[in-house]
Write an enzyme that holds these catalytic residues in place. Structure first.
Site, mmCIF file in Angstrom:
data_model
loop_
_atom_site.group_PDB
_atom_site.id
_atom_site.type_symbol
_atom_site.label_atom_id
_atom_site.label_comp_id
_atom_site.label_asym_id
_atom_site.label_seq_id
_atom_site.Cartn_x
_atom_site.Cartn_y
_atom_site.Cartn_z
ATOM 1 N N ASN A 1 32.445 0.109 -37.934
ATOM 2 C CA ASN A 1 31.926 0.064 -36.377
ATOM 3 C C ASN A 1 32.652 -0.898 -36.068
ATOM 4 O O ASN A 1 32.430 -2.211 -36.258
ATOM 5 C CB ASN A 1 30.451 0.218 -36.279
ATOM 6 C CG ASN A 1 29.914 0.057 -35.116
ATOM 7 O OD1 ASN A 1 30.348 -0.740 -34.316
ATOM 8 N ND2 ASN A 1 28.910 0.820 -34.573
ATOM 9 N N ASP B 1 21.777 -1.262 -26.506
ATOM 10 C CA ASP B 1 22.061 -2.403 -25.922
ATOM 11 C C ASP B 1 21.922 -2.489 -24.244
ATOM 12 O O ASP B 1 21.219 -3.136 -23.604
ATOM 13 C CB ASP B 1 23.361 -3.427 -26.134
ATOM 14 C CG ASP B 1 23.312 -4.020 -27.507
ATOM 15 O OD1 ASP B 1 22.397 -4.105 -27.983
ATOM 16 O OD2 ASP B 1 24.401 -4.399 -27.830
ATOM 17 N N ASP C 1 21.454 -2.751 -41.879
ATOM 18 C CA ASP C 1 20.735 -1.490 -41.200
ATOM 19 C C ASP C 1 19.791 -1.950 -40.056
ATOM 20 O O ASP C 1 19.211 -2.843 -40.279
ATOM 21 C CB ASP C 1 19.921 -0.710 -42.090
ATOM 22 C CG ASP C 1 19.639 0.675 -41.715
ATOM 23 O OD1 ASP C 1 20.340 1.203 -41.126
ATOM 24 O OD2 ASP C 1 18.586 1.285 -41.709
#
Length: 202
Positions: free
Chosen positions: A11, A157, A71
């Site tokens: 990512n 976010d 995680d």
């Protein structure tokens, strides 16, 4: 000689954040794809810590490198802590960040502001090829907004509102986010541990 640290994610948002967190250390960061590891473990853990350790062990074993995995997820109180460990899978296979945000906002339709409390959690796991393991925790409390706001960051976010700042996580600058996010808190603890490791002094 610089130490290679495998960062157990492809990512690019996470990679960018960890580059900032770890920039002061004599480390060369490597992603799974750069290490030629094209598979990923199934996240079968029941907690953030279990999944972080599962990923770190998987990549450490296959790469032979010191490995850092995390995680993280969003726990919404009115959803009984959901989506929680399923945050990245919320919305089903192939769902984008925007899809997951849309599903969350629909799940909270009609929920008044005072009941939209939530918490971002992150657990960072550090696993050495010799089997040494450590975990580090971080958390940030806030609210889920009525609509997405801001273009910085990723994941949830844009809908995670920080009342002390009056902004969503996605409205913060990268520098500000990297000083106060749940991932920053956990990563800072991991950095402190890495600084003490004799392996970095060799």
């Amino acid at each position: 000689m610089a130490i290679h640290l495998l960062l157990a994610t492809n990512n690019q948002g996470k990679v960018a954040e960890y580059l900032a967190f770890l920039e002061a250390l004599p480390l060369v960061l490597v992603t799974p794809s750069q290490a030629g590891i094209m598979t990923a473990p199934e996240e079968t853990g029941g907690t953030f810590e279990e999944n972080a350790l599962l990923k770190a062990r998987y990549y450490a074993e296959r790469s032979g490198l010191l490995t850092l995995a995390d995680d993280s997820g969003l726990e919404v109180d009115v959803l009984n802590g959901g989506p929680g460990i399923y945050s990245a899978r919320y919305g089903g296979p192939g769902a984008s960040d925007a899809d997951r945000v849309e599903k969350l906002l629909k799940a909270l339709e009609g929920v008044p502001w005072e009941q939209r409390t939530a918490k971002f959690r992150c657990v960072v796991a550090l696993v050495s090829p010799d089997g040494t393991e450590d975990t580090f925790h971080g958390a940030r409390e806030g609210y889920v907004t009525l609509e997405a706001r801001g273009n910085n960051g990723f994941g949830y976010d844009p809908v995670f509102f920080l009342p002390t700042l009056g902004q969503t996580m996605a409205e913060l600058s990268s520098k500000a986010k990297n000083q106060l996010s749940h991932r920053a808190e956990a990563a800072c603890k991991a950095v402190q541990r890495l600084q003490k490791e004799t392996i970095l002094a060799q």
